[in-house]
Write a protein that holds these residues in place. Structure first.
Motif, PDB file in Angstrom:
ATOM      1  N   LEU A   1       1.359  14.227   3.681  1.00 55.94           N
ATOM      2  CA  LEU A   1       0.514  14.097   2.500  1.00 55.94           C
ATOM      3  C   LEU A   1       0.749  15.226   1.501  1.00 55.94           C
TER       4      LEU A   1
ATOM      5  N   GLU B   1      -6.506   4.278  -4.526  1.00 62.49           N
ATOM      6  CA  GLU B   1      -6.470   3.972  -3.096  1.00 62.49           C
ATOM      7  C   GLU B   1      -5.815   5.101  -2.301  1.00 62.49           C
ATOM      8  N   ASN B   2      -4.875   5.828  -2.901  1.00 61.53           N
ATOM      9  CA  ASN B   2      -4.262   6.951  -2.209  1.00 61.53           C
ATOM     10  C   ASN B   2      -5.244   8.116  -2.073  1.00 61.53           C
TER      11      ASN B   2
ATOM     12  N   LEU C   1       3.896  14.895  -0.771  1.00 67.87           N
ATOM     13  CA  LEU C   1       4.041  13.784  -1.711  1.00 67.87           C
ATOM     14  C   LEU C   1       4.054  14.276  -3.158  1.00 67.87           C
TER      15      LEU C   1
ATOM     16  N   THR D   1       1.503  10.547  -6.923  1.00 70.38           N
ATOM     17  CA  THR D   1       0.900   9.718  -5.865  1.00 70.38           C
ATOM     18  C   THR D   1      -0.610   9.642  -6.018  1.00 70.38           C
ATOM     19  N   TRP D   2      -1.202  10.743  -6.478  1.00 65.76           N
ATOM     20  CA  TRP D   2      -2.662  10.831  -6.493  1.00 65.76           C
ATOM     21  C   TRP D   2      -3.273  10.226  -7.749  1.00 65.76           C
TER      22      TRP D   2
ATOM     23  N   PRO E   1      -0.087   7.146   1.910  1.00 65.79           N
ATOM     24  CA  PRO E   1      -1.348   7.694   2.446  1.00 65.79           C
ATOM     25  C   PRO E   1      -2.196   6.644   3.162  1.00 65.79           C
ATOM     26  N   VAL E   2      -2.221   5.429   2.613  1.00 67.03           N
ATOM     27  CA  VAL E   2      -3.010   4.360   3.239  1.00 67.03           C
ATOM     28  C   VAL E   2      -2.442   4.013   4.606  1.00 67.03           C
TER      29      VAL E   2
ATOM     30  N   ALA F   1      -7.653   7.197   0.642  1.00 66.52           N
ATOM     31  CA  ALA F   1      -7.027   7.324   1.959  1.00 66.52           C
ATOM     32  C   ALA F   1      -6.974   8.782   2.394  1.00 66.52           C
TER      33      ALA F   1
ATOM     34  N   HIS G   1       0.838  -1.199   0.000  1.00 67.58           N
ATOM     35  CA  HIS G   1       0.000   0.000   0.000  1.00 67.58           C
ATOM     36  C   HIS G   1       0.869   1.243   0.000  1.00 67.58           C
ATOM     37  N   GLY G   2       0.294   2.327  -0.532  1.00 65.94           N
ATOM     38  CA  GLY G   2       1.004   3.596  -0.558  1.00 65.94           C
ATOM     39  C   GLY G   2       1.059   4.229   0.826  1.00 65.94           C
TER      40      GLY G   2
ATOM     41  N   GLU H   1      -3.173   7.095  -8.074  1.00 64.59           N
ATOM     42  CA  GLU H   1      -3.677   5.836  -7.524  1.00 64.59           C
ATOM     43  C   GLU H   1      -4.970   6.088  -6.752  1.00 64.59           C
TER      44      GLU H   1
END
Length: 414
Positions: free
Chosen positions: A88, A100-101, A91, A95-96, A52-53, A104, A49-50, A98
């Protein structure tokens, strides 16, 4: 051939003679007990997981400790929120990309992190199109743009979201609907509790649900939900604020006109330990006085007296609330007035001292009527003692309101 156990045959007969048996080491009997070397077990493919998660999970674990009553976790929460926000917003924009990020970050924002991280990720231009309504709706909610937030979030089913976000999203959607569609709001609170059992999300959803139900006057459901909260979350860091609001909600259910609700109140408060029960009865008595629920105030103050040590401050509070209720009860004025006169302001906290002064002032006005009232014909002997003039009642109510505000300031109640 595949080995067959005796359990596969209803008659219990051994497997056919031509079949090969497997020994405990995985080899066949006709190989002299020597098993072939076992193949190495390949690890299951697990995607890392990244950041943020992982950061959001850390926050949620801390908040779940708050729901269980950890004051240390509550004190640490502010620093953790600030730390996660800084991580956050630092980053890389990629990153964004994804989903899931993004989810999160939304979870973090709705769990107390605020809108800053959402503004940054939306400005990155990397958020997938399918995740934009979620991020835009959450940002609109946190910035107070409720209509836009409803429009963006209405089409998102919380049950399709990851476990950490699902309950938080349902809680947010409920808050957006509570004014216009209270029934739907309650359904979403039920869903939030179902999706996030044992967490701070469930604790918050249950708290909100209790007060929404109280406003609707559903005494039976109010009792059931309150018992759940007092059984499961009475040690929550937010339970103190809950109890003050709970006391006010109890009096709005009108115990005076429905005596069966007194038994309901006792069932609810029997769920907690005697000292906390005493304090809650005192809160109910105080709220009853402020809202003009004399019978509720009288009942609750007498229950509190039975749970307080004779010379303690809680006992003095209970006598004060009982006396203040009795001076406006038919035929019990003298009993209440003597109880108030017997109290020493030094035994009370400042808000209660102000209440004592207001109650004594009202009692004296009842005992010594104005000249206009004295000139009026005397009421029949069977009539109940007159109620104080509206002006004195207003002054007493104002004093009570000031005392309540002072109590809120002293306890830090929002």
């Amino acid at each position: 051939m595949v080995p067959v156990s005796a359990a596969d045959h209803a008659d219990g007969h051994a497997p056919p003679a031509g079949s090969q048996a497997v020994d405990d080491r995985g080899g066949h009997g006709d190989h002299g007990g020597h098993a072939a070397p076992a193949k190495p077990i390949e690890p299951l493919p697990v995607k890392a997981h990244g950041l943020p998660v992982e950061l959001t999970r850390t926050l949620q674990l801390l908040q779940d400790r708050i729901a269980r009553g950890s004051t240390q976790a509550h004190l640490a929460q502010r620093q953790l929120l600030a730390h996660i926000e800084q991580r956050l917003i630092a980053l890389a924009p990629e990153t964004w990309a994804e989903a899931e990020n993004v989810r999160a970050a939304v979870t973090f924002a709705l769990a107390g992190g605020g809108p800053t991280a959402l503004r940054v990720l939306l400005k990155s231009g990397k958020v997938p199109e399918g995740e934009q309504p979620l991020a835009l709706g959450a940002l609109a909610y946190l910035e107070g743009r409720e209509r836009e937030a409803r429009a963006q979030l209405a089409g998102i089913d919380p049950r399709t979201m990851p476990a950490g976000l699902a309950g938080q999203l349902a809680l947010t959607q409920s808050a957006l609907m509570v004014r216009e569609a209270s029934t739907k709001s309650l359904e979403l609170l039920d869903l939030a509790r179902l999706l996030a059992p044992g967490t701070l999300v469930e604790e918050g959803a249950l708290r909100r649900q209790i007060f929404v139900v109280a406003q609707g006057g559903d005494a039976r459901r109010f009792e059931a939900l309150a018992i759940q909260y007092l059984r499961r979350f009475r040690r929550s860091v937010y339970a103190g604020n809950f109890r003050q609001r709970f006391a006010g909600a109890l009096t709005r259910l009108d115990f005076d006109s429905d005596r069966t609700r007194i038994a309901s109140l006792e069932r609810m408060l029997d769920e907690i330990e005697p000292e906390s029960r005493r304090d809650l009865y005192l809160l109910v008595a105080r709220a009853g006085l402020e809202q003009g629920r004399r019978e509720t105030a009288l009942f609750a103050s007498e229950r509190a007296m039975g749970l307080a040590a004779p010379d303690s401050r809680p006992a003095a509070q209970a006598r004060l609330y009982r006396g203040a209720a009795l001076i406006v009860a038919g035929g019990r004025f003298e009993e209440g007035y003597e109880a108030l006169r017997g109290l020493d302001g030094a035994d009370l906290a400042a808000p209660d001292t102000e209440l004592l002064d207001a109650a004594l002032s009202t009692a004296r006005q009842i005992r010594t009527p104005s000249p206009v009232a004295a000139a009026a014909p005397a009421p029949p002997a069977s009539a109940s003692r007159p109620i104080p003039e509206s002006g004195s009642l207003l002054r007493a109510q104002e004093a009570l309101a000031r005392a309540e505000r002072a109590m809120d300031d002293a306890t830090g109640t929002p």
